[in-house]
Design an enzyme around this catalytic site. Structure first.
Site, PDB file in Angstrom:
ATOM      1  N   TYR A 146     -87.331 -31.672  29.699  1.00 24.48           N
ATOM      2  CA  TYR A 146     -86.565 -32.690  30.167  1.00 24.48           C
ATOM      3  C   TYR A 146     -87.436 -33.230  31.532  1.00 24.48           C
ATOM      4  O   TYR A 146     -86.945 -34.238  32.134  1.00 24.48           O
ATOM      5  CB  TYR A 146     -85.224 -32.388  30.344  1.00 24.48           C
ATOM      6  CG  TYR A 146     -84.450 -32.160  29.281  1.00 24.48           C
ATOM      7  CD1 TYR A 146     -84.796 -32.602  27.770  1.00 24.48           C
ATOM      8  CD2 TYR A 146     -83.116 -31.847  29.260  1.00 24.48           C
ATOM      9  CE1 TYR A 146     -84.124 -32.524  26.872  1.00 24.48           C
ATOM     10  CE2 TYR A 146     -82.448 -31.830  27.987  1.00 24.48           C
ATOM     11  CZ  TYR A 146     -82.901 -32.035  26.882  1.00 24.48           C
ATOM     12  OH  TYR A 146     -82.033 -31.626  25.818  1.00 24.48           O
ATOM     13  N   LYS A 195     -88.716 -20.264  20.397  1.00 24.68           N
ATOM     14  CA  LYS A 195     -89.295 -20.536  19.304  1.00 24.68           C
ATOM     15  C   LYS A 195     -90.490 -20.007  19.458  1.00 24.68           C
ATOM     16  O   LYS A 195     -91.853 -20.690  19.183  1.00 24.68           O
ATOM     17  CB  LYS A 195     -89.275 -22.135  19.148  1.00 24.68           C
ATOM     18  CG  LYS A 195     -89.716 -22.530  17.762  1.00 24.68           C
ATOM     19  CD  LYS A 195     -88.844 -22.495  16.704  1.00 24.68           C
ATOM     20  CE  LYS A 195     -89.272 -23.152  15.266  1.00 24.68           C
ATOM     21  NZ  LYS A 195     -88.524 -22.627  14.264  1.00 24.68           N
ATOM     22  N   ASP A 227     -83.724 -21.722  15.760  1.00 20.37           N
ATOM     23  CA  ASP A 227     -83.025 -22.224  14.337  1.00 20.37           C
ATOM     24  C   ASP A 227     -82.074 -21.280  13.906  1.00 20.37           C
ATOM     25  O   ASP A 227     -80.870 -21.417  13.389  1.00 20.37           O
ATOM     26  CB  ASP A 227     -83.977 -22.710  13.538  1.00 20.37           C
ATOM     27  CG  ASP A 227     -85.476 -21.792  13.410  1.00 20.37           C
ATOM     28  OD1 ASP A 227     -85.129 -20.937  14.208  1.00 20.37           O
ATOM     29  OD2 ASP A 227     -86.184 -22.067  12.567  1.00 20.37           O
ATOM     30  N   ASP A 251     -79.331 -27.034  25.968  1.00 20.42           N
ATOM     31  CA  ASP A 251     -78.133 -28.254  25.888  1.00 20.42           C
ATOM     32  C   ASP A 251     -77.572 -28.229  24.539  1.00 20.42           C
ATOM     33  O   ASP A 251     -76.525 -28.480  24.449  1.00 20.42           O
ATOM     34  CB  ASP A 251     -79.361 -29.518  26.002  1.00 20.42           C
ATOM     35  CG  ASP A 251     -78.439 -30.752  26.223  1.00 20.42           C
ATOM     36  OD1 ASP A 251     -77.430 -30.838  26.437  1.00 20.42           O
ATOM     37  OD2 ASP A 251     -79.234 -31.916  26.180  1.00 20.42           O
ATOM     38  N   ASP A 255     -73.581 -27.130  23.438  1.00 20.47           N
ATOM     39  CA  ASP A 255     -72.656 -28.054  22.916  1.00 20.47           C
ATOM     40  C   ASP A 255     -72.197 -27.631  21.473  1.00 20.47           C
ATOM     41  O   ASP A 255     -70.820 -27.912  21.198  1.00 20.47           O
ATOM     42  CB  ASP A 255     -73.331 -29.397  22.737  1.00 20.47           C
ATOM     43  CG  ASP A 255     -73.088 -30.487  23.843  1.00 20.47           C
ATOM     44  OD1 ASP A 255     -72.782 -29.711  24.751  1.00 20.47           O
ATOM     45  OD2 ASP A 255     -73.469 -31.741  23.829  1.00 20.47           O
TER      46      ASP A 255
END
Ligand code: NAD
Length: 360
Positions: A146, A195, A227, A251, A255
């Protein structure tokens, strides 16, 4: 102990939910012999109305001078409120982003707790929900995809967009330390999510987290690919204590984790810098649809205040007392509208605050 708390009640339901959290803090002060001094500050829409801007230098300076910031929520109805006719950098949300930046808040802590009394609100299978869970997601807030360089250009006649994911070892070390420190105050387990089978940034992340872990021999560390983490969150959330991860993974996973708790009115959060300083606020917004009606659920804000006691003031006993009181109130069947179910007793926002105070 004496502590100075900057209070930003904000907009919409903000003033209602923060007032209840202050009632609870006052009760804690009385019971445990502390003194909490509050300084109320404007930020968000209410600051635009008074000062013409969502965040002033004065608010930043007063927050910096405090021991911690307790916040409600900011913003209004994004379709009808005149605040949203202003340019993006003058809107209420710009105030919050500016404040987080000015205070150097790089770690976002989001506890996700499924109370067994509310397990019906959890969308997971009954046998998973019944076990309950109590985890905390720590998301890096100021680096990664970001904040990396981005551009769109035409390459050989084809439009091409590039985003970059960059972390240096110092940025990883400070968030890893924060995660291990928080785990020491919880069940002493850290799951670091990356990852590393594909990304260089993740391989550095894993190496630095392993180095930091050496200073915390009591904490169990595991690495998990992002994942797999997304799957494990819905298959067996009870396995997690502290999950630490980079900005974008955090992020998305935070959620996902919030959704499986079932109610936005129960979700606390904190953003911290390298010291014990933090800004504590509910995860939800200003809920303009129910503002001013004494209907909001104050529990997320009260849980955020409990996090302030635990992480900024190192008052574990006091934080435990708040969390236990919330549990007892739920056990006794009191519910605000958002978590109401058959056979329970419906209470207002202020009645919920009073009940929690009475159980402390
Ligand atoms: P929201 O979280 O305010 O509301 C979504 C739904 O959840 C609404 O139905 C609301 O009534 C309900 N809800 C939220 N908190 C609740 C509580 N404590 N008790 C009971 N019900 C609750 O999201 P939104 O409607 O998308 O946004 C409204 C405004 O809030 C916007 O201006 C948005 O930008 C702002 N916002 C602010 C923050 C923040 O201050 N950190 C975060 C998210 C959104």
């Amino acid at each position: 102990m004496e502590k100075n708390i900057a209070v930003i009640k904000g907009d919409g339901i903000g003033p209602e939910i923060v007032s209840e959290a202050m009632k609870v803090l006052d009760k804690i002060a009385e019971k445990f012999g502390h003194r909490f001094n509050y300084e109320q500050l404007l930020m968000g829409g209410c600051s635009i109305d008074v000062n013409g801007v969502p965040l002033t230098d004065e608010t930043i300076a007063r927050c910096k001078a405090s021991d911690a910031v307790l916040m409600g929520s900011i913003g209004g109805n994004t379709t009808t409120s005149p605040w949203y006719k202003l340019p993006a950098d003058k809107r209420p949300e710009a105030g919050l982003l500016g404040l987080r930046k000015a205070l150097g808040l790089f770690a976002n802590l989001r506890p996700c707790v499924l109370y067994k009394q509310l397990s019906e609100a959890c969308p997971l299978k009954k046998e998973i929900a019944e076990k309950g869970f109590d985890m905390l997601i720590m998301r890096e807030l100021t680096g990664g995809l970001y904040f990396g360089k981005r551009y769109t250009e035409e390459v050989n006649g084809i439009m091409t967009a590039v985003d970059t994911l960059e972390y240096n070892e110092n940025e990883i070390r400070r968030i890893a330390k924060k995660a291990f420190d928080v785990a020491m105050q919880r069940r002493k387990k850290v799951t670091s999510v990356d990852k590393a089978n594909v990304l260089d940034s993740s391989r550095l992340w894993r190496k630095v987290v392993d180095e930091v872990a050496k200073d915390y021999p009591e904490v169990t560390l595991e690495h998990m690919l992002v994942d797999n983490s997304a799957m494990q969150l819905v298959k067996d959330p009870a396995q997690f204590d502290v999950m630490v991860t980079e900005n974008m993974f955090g992020d998305i996973l935070s959620d996902e984790a919030s959704m499986i708790t079932g109610s936005i009115g129960m979700l606390a959060s904190a953003s911290m810098n390298e010291t014990s300083f933090g800004l504590y606020e509910p995860s939800g917004g200003s809920a303009p649809d129910i503002a001013g009606q004494n209907k909001a659920n104050p529990i997320a804000t009260i849980l955020s205040a409990a996090m302030m006691l635990r992480y900024s003031f190192k008052m574990d006993k006091e934080a435990d007392a708040v969390e236990k009181a919330i549990n007892d109130v739920l056990e006794a069947g009191y519910r605000t509208g958002d978590i109401m179910s058959e056979g329970m007793t419906l209470v207002t926002c202020s009645e919920m605050g009073d009940k929690i105070v009475s159980y402390i």
